[in-house]
Scaffold this active site. Structure first.
Site, PDB file in Angstrom:
ATOM      1  N   ASN A 156       0.811  -1.237   0.000  1.00 35.63           N
ATOM      2  CA  ASN A 156       0.000   0.000   0.000  1.00 35.63           C
ATOM      3  C   ASN A 156       0.843   1.287   0.000  1.00 35.63           C
ATOM      4  O   ASN A 156       0.400   2.318  -0.490  1.00 35.63           O
ATOM      5  CB  ASN A 156      -1.030  -0.004   1.139  1.00 35.63           C
ATOM      6  CG  ASN A 156      -0.416  -0.066   2.510  1.00 35.63           C
ATOM      7  OD1 ASN A 156       0.763  -0.373   2.669  1.00 35.63           O
ATOM      8  ND2 ASN A 156      -1.215   0.228   3.518  1.00 35.63           N
ATOM      9  N   PRO A 180      10.100  -6.455  -0.524  1.00 33.62           N
ATOM     10  CA  PRO A 180       8.849  -5.711  -0.720  1.00 33.62           C
ATOM     11  C   PRO A 180       7.743  -6.662  -1.181  1.00 33.62           C
ATOM     12  O   PRO A 180       8.025  -7.780  -1.615  1.00 33.62           O
ATOM     13  CB  PRO A 180       9.200  -4.730  -1.845  1.00 33.62           C
ATOM     14  CG  PRO A 180      10.348  -5.343  -2.569  1.00 33.62           C
ATOM     15  CD  PRO A 180      11.053  -6.278  -1.626  1.00 33.62           C
ATOM     16  N   ALA A 181       6.506  -6.211  -1.106  1.00 32.01           N
ATOM     17  CA  ALA A 181       5.378  -7.026  -1.583  1.00 32.01           C
ATOM     18  C   ALA A 181       5.575  -7.357  -3.060  1.00 32.01           C
ATOM     19  O   ALA A 181       6.070  -6.528  -3.821  1.00 32.01           O
ATOM     20  CB  ALA A 181       4.080  -6.244  -1.391  1.00 32.01           C
ATOM     21  N   GLY A 233       2.273  -4.970   7.961  1.00 37.44           N
ATOM     22  CA  GLY A 233       1.300  -5.796   7.247  1.00 37.44           C
ATOM     23  C   GLY A 233       0.194  -6.230   8.189  1.00 37.44           C
ATOM     24  O   GLY A 233      -0.052  -5.581   9.215  1.00 37.44           O
ATOM     25  N   SER A 234      -0.448  -7.337   7.858  1.00 35.20           N
ATOM     26  CA  SER A 234      -1.626  -7.739   8.629  1.00 35.20           C
ATOM     27  C   SER A 234      -1.232  -8.341   9.984  1.00 35.20           C
ATOM     28  O   SER A 234      -0.141  -8.892  10.140  1.00 35.20           O
ATOM     29  CB  SER A 234      -2.444  -8.770   7.847  1.00 35.20           C
ATOM     30  OG  SER A 234      -1.754 -10.004   7.834  1.00 35.20           O
ATOM     31  N   GLU A 255       4.285  -3.308  12.674  1.00 28.04           N
ATOM     32  CA  GLU A 255       3.264  -2.290  12.420  1.00 28.04           C
ATOM     33  C   GLU A 255       2.134  -3.037  11.719  1.00 28.04           C
ATOM     34  O   GLU A 255       2.235  -3.365  10.536  1.00 28.04           O
ATOM     35  CB  GLU A 255       3.891  -1.185  11.553  1.00 28.04           C
ATOM     36  CG  GLU A 255       3.148   0.110  11.614  1.00 28.04           C
ATOM     37  CD  GLU A 255       2.272   0.301  10.412  1.00 28.04           C
ATOM     38  OE1 GLU A 255       1.092  -0.090  10.495  1.00 28.04           O
ATOM     39  OE2 GLU A 255       2.774   0.827   9.402  1.00 28.04           O
ATOM     40  N   CYS A 289      -3.376   1.432   6.859  1.00 23.72           N
ATOM     41  CA  CYS A 289      -3.634   0.885   8.200  1.00 23.72           C
ATOM     42  C   CYS A 289      -4.225   1.941   9.121  1.00 23.72           C
ATOM     43  O   CYS A 289      -4.863   1.596  10.114  1.00 23.72           O
ATOM     44  CB  CYS A 289      -2.331   0.393   8.826  1.00 23.72           C
ATOM     45  SG  CYS A 289      -1.522  -0.829   7.833  1.00 23.72           S
ATOM     46  N   GLU A 463       8.061   4.053  14.451  1.00 24.08           N
ATOM     47  CA  GLU A 463       8.812   4.447  13.255  1.00 24.08           C
ATOM     48  C   GLU A 463       8.692   5.954  13.089  1.00 24.08           C
ATOM     49  O   GLU A 463       7.619   6.519  13.307  1.00 24.08           O
ATOM     50  CB  GLU A 463       8.250   3.722  12.025  1.00 24.08           C
ATOM     51  CG  GLU A 463       8.403   2.216  12.153  1.00 24.08           C
ATOM     52  CD  GLU A 463       8.026   1.449  10.897  1.00 24.08           C
ATOM     53  OE1 GLU A 463       7.151   1.912  10.141  1.00 24.08           O
ATOM     54  OE2 GLU A 463       8.618   0.391  10.660  1.00 24.08           O
TER      55      GLU A 463
HETATM   56  C1  SIN Z   1       0.229   2.228   6.616  1.00 25.45           C
HETATM   57  O1  SIN Z   1      -0.886   2.165   6.131  1.00 25.45           O
HETATM   58  O2  SIN Z   1       0.778   1.203   7.042  1.00 25.45           O
HETATM   59  C2  SIN Z   1       1.028   3.486   6.739  1.00 25.45           C
HETATM   60  C3  SIN Z   1       0.263   4.715   6.570  1.00 25.45           C
HETATM   61  C4  SIN Z   1       1.060   5.967   6.880  1.00 25.45           C
HETATM   62  O3  SIN Z   1       2.279   5.955   6.962  1.00 25.45           O
HETATM   63  O4  SIN Z   1       0.413   6.981   7.071  1.00 25.45           O
END
Ligand code: SIN
Length: 485
Positions: A156, A180-181, A233-234, A255, A289, A463
């Site tokens: 994403n 990476p994905a 990720g999930s 995360e 996320c 982070e």
């Molecule tokens: C994420 O969706 O994992 C990161 C979103 C962000 O850095 O704002």
């Protein structure tokens, strides 16, 4: 494919030990907006991942020994190159991931801002001195890089999620291997090309791209040469990876998923709340996320808030990210579209009202209409699962206690948002929300100066910000004795 100004940024092989490495098989990277092939990429194996780890391990002691100011200069050069090539990096990102070009370029600037931030922080890795327990002793604390860092990053944010891990690791003096994905390897490989141009030495930044997620993941979580593992990720996959890291007792940061509440109190500025919600919900077509997942609106303002929101949603334009004016791109794949649609249909069967949207859009295979649901309840799946799509689900509440209780009623704890103009309420609610990040009268909270991360099953570790270096540093206590002799 639309052409890049600098064609050398389109790389299709993994990068380690300062070189590009082919493979006998390849996999296709396709444009989610059109289904067209963007590039065929060499499919690296678990054995290749071991090579990448070996190169990071070999490079570690030299990189760690460089003066912080030198590491900082190299990172700043990398940062400048990312901005210099922002248009190309943004286009590559849109082509493989789908988000609108303006958002993709914004992500490049966002990713680069972490590189700049940590370049500056590299010079500020301070240790400590502590008064000793006896006159002939002194206690010193040194901060040292943990060693080789491995990371697995999501589709994403194909640039920024790598940048904010890698920049912190490199600034601290660690070397880095990222997988990476598989949907979005091109942004990562372009970052490797620019790292090389910046002069970052061979073995310090390595990218391994492949479809054998299990095999490569096993190397990155189990190889004893790796000291720290970082994942975005999930929650489901994160739990598995944590277990895999246990045998070698790696430092781990996670995360993971979120289920962000967005609370609108009756004293809020409703126009500002609509603006904040639009930004927080529809960024990346709802695929972040920290995207709002559950919207709680106080009963007295529900009707006017939902009218204003519906009005604002009319301005959204769905389409390919490369088209002018598009604000909502495709979802990443068919499963993502099916999942979003199932959540909407299930909510509607259980009594939610679909005020707009509620189905796929004919612009292409993977587009979902911005959707507004009302009469949503806490027991519906749409309230319990991460939607990861452009769907707003409105629930109502009567008072502050109920809002807090509903917002905290989730196993997740990443981001939360609320709108109010009452200063007492602002403190009570900000302190009462069980989340790692809280936006007060603000829908976009991510930036390099702030500590990004969650609590509960949204993970641990931070982070960005000065806290973001801690995960990459060991604390070494040195006791100096015999000072009276
Ligand atoms: C994420 O969706 O994992 C990161 C979103 C962000 O850095 O704002």
């Amino acid at each position: 494919m639309a052409t890049l100004n600098d064609q050398h940024l389109l790389k299709t092989q993994s990068y380690w030990q300062g070189g590009w490495h082919g493979a006998s098989e390849s996999f296709d990277v396709t444009n989610p907006a059109t289904g067209e092939l963007v590039a065929a990429v060499a499919d690296a194996s678990a054995a290749d991942a071991e090579q990448a780890v070996a190169s990071a391990a070999a490079a570690f002691s030299r990189w760690a020994a460089l003066p912080a100011a030198e590491r900082a200069s190299l990172l700043l050069r990398w940062h400048q190159l990312m901005l210099q090539h922002q248009d190309d990096l943004g286009l590559l990102l849109t082509l493989e991931q789908g988000k609108p070009l303006a958002e993709a370029k914004g992500e490049i600037a966002y990713g680069a801002s972490y590189v700049q931030w940590f370049a500056e922080e590299a010079r500020r890795v301070y240790g400590d001195t502590i008064p000793g327990p006896a006159t002939d002793k002194r206690i010193m604390v040194l901060k040292q890089p943990v060693g080789v860092v491995a990371a697995i990053t999501p589709w994403n944010f194909p640039n920024a999620m790598i940048a904010r891990k890698a920049a912190a690791a490199l600034a601290a003096g660690c070397t880095f291997v990222v997988k990476p994905a598989q949907q979005t390897p091109l942004s990562a490989l372009a970052m490797a090309e620019l790292a090389e141009r910046a002069g970052i030495p061979a073995g310090v930044f390595n990218v391994i791209v492949g479809t054998d997620a299990k095999g490569i993941g096993a190397v990155l979580t189990q190889d004893a040469r790796i000291a720290k593992f970082s994942f975005t990720g999930s929650t489901r996959i994160g739990k598995q990876l944590i277990k895999q890291c246990a045998d070698t007792v790696k430092r781990v940061s996670m995360e993971l998923g979120g289920n962000a509440p967005f609370i609108v109190f009756d004293d809020a500025d409703l126009d500002a709340a609509v603006e904040g919600l639009m930004a927080s919900k529809f960024r990346n077509a709802g695929q972040t996320c920290v995207c709002t997942n559950r919207v709680f609106v106080q009963q007295g303002v529900m009707a006017s808030f939902s009218d204003k929101l519906q009005q604002a949603m009319k301005a959204l334009k769905v389409g390919a990210g490369t088209e002018t004016g598009v604000t909502i791109g495709p979802l990443i794949n068919d499963e993502a579209c099916d999942k979003v649609d199932e959540l909407v249909q299930a909510a509607s069967r259980q009594g939610a009202t679909v005020l707009c949207g509620g189905q796929r859009v004919t612009a292409g295979q993977l587009f979902y209409a911005p959707t507004l649901l009302t009469d949503v309840t806490a027991s519906m799946e749409v309230s319990q699962e991460e939607i990861f799509g452009p769907v707003v689900a409105l629930q109502s509440f009567s008072d502050e206690d109920e809002a807090l209780q509903q917002a905290n009623n989730t196993e997740y704890g990443l981001a939360a948002y609320f709108y109010s103009r009452d200063i007492g309420r602002i403190w009570r609610v900000a302190e009462g929300l069980q989340f790692g990040m809280v936006g007060v009268n603000e829908g976009i909270i991510s930036n390099a100066a702030a500590p990004f991360g969650g609590v509960k099953q949204s993970g641990y570790g931070r982070e960005g910000s000065h806290y973001g270096l801690d995960d990459y540093l060991d604390c070494k206590y040195v006791c100096m004795g015999g000072l009276n002799r």
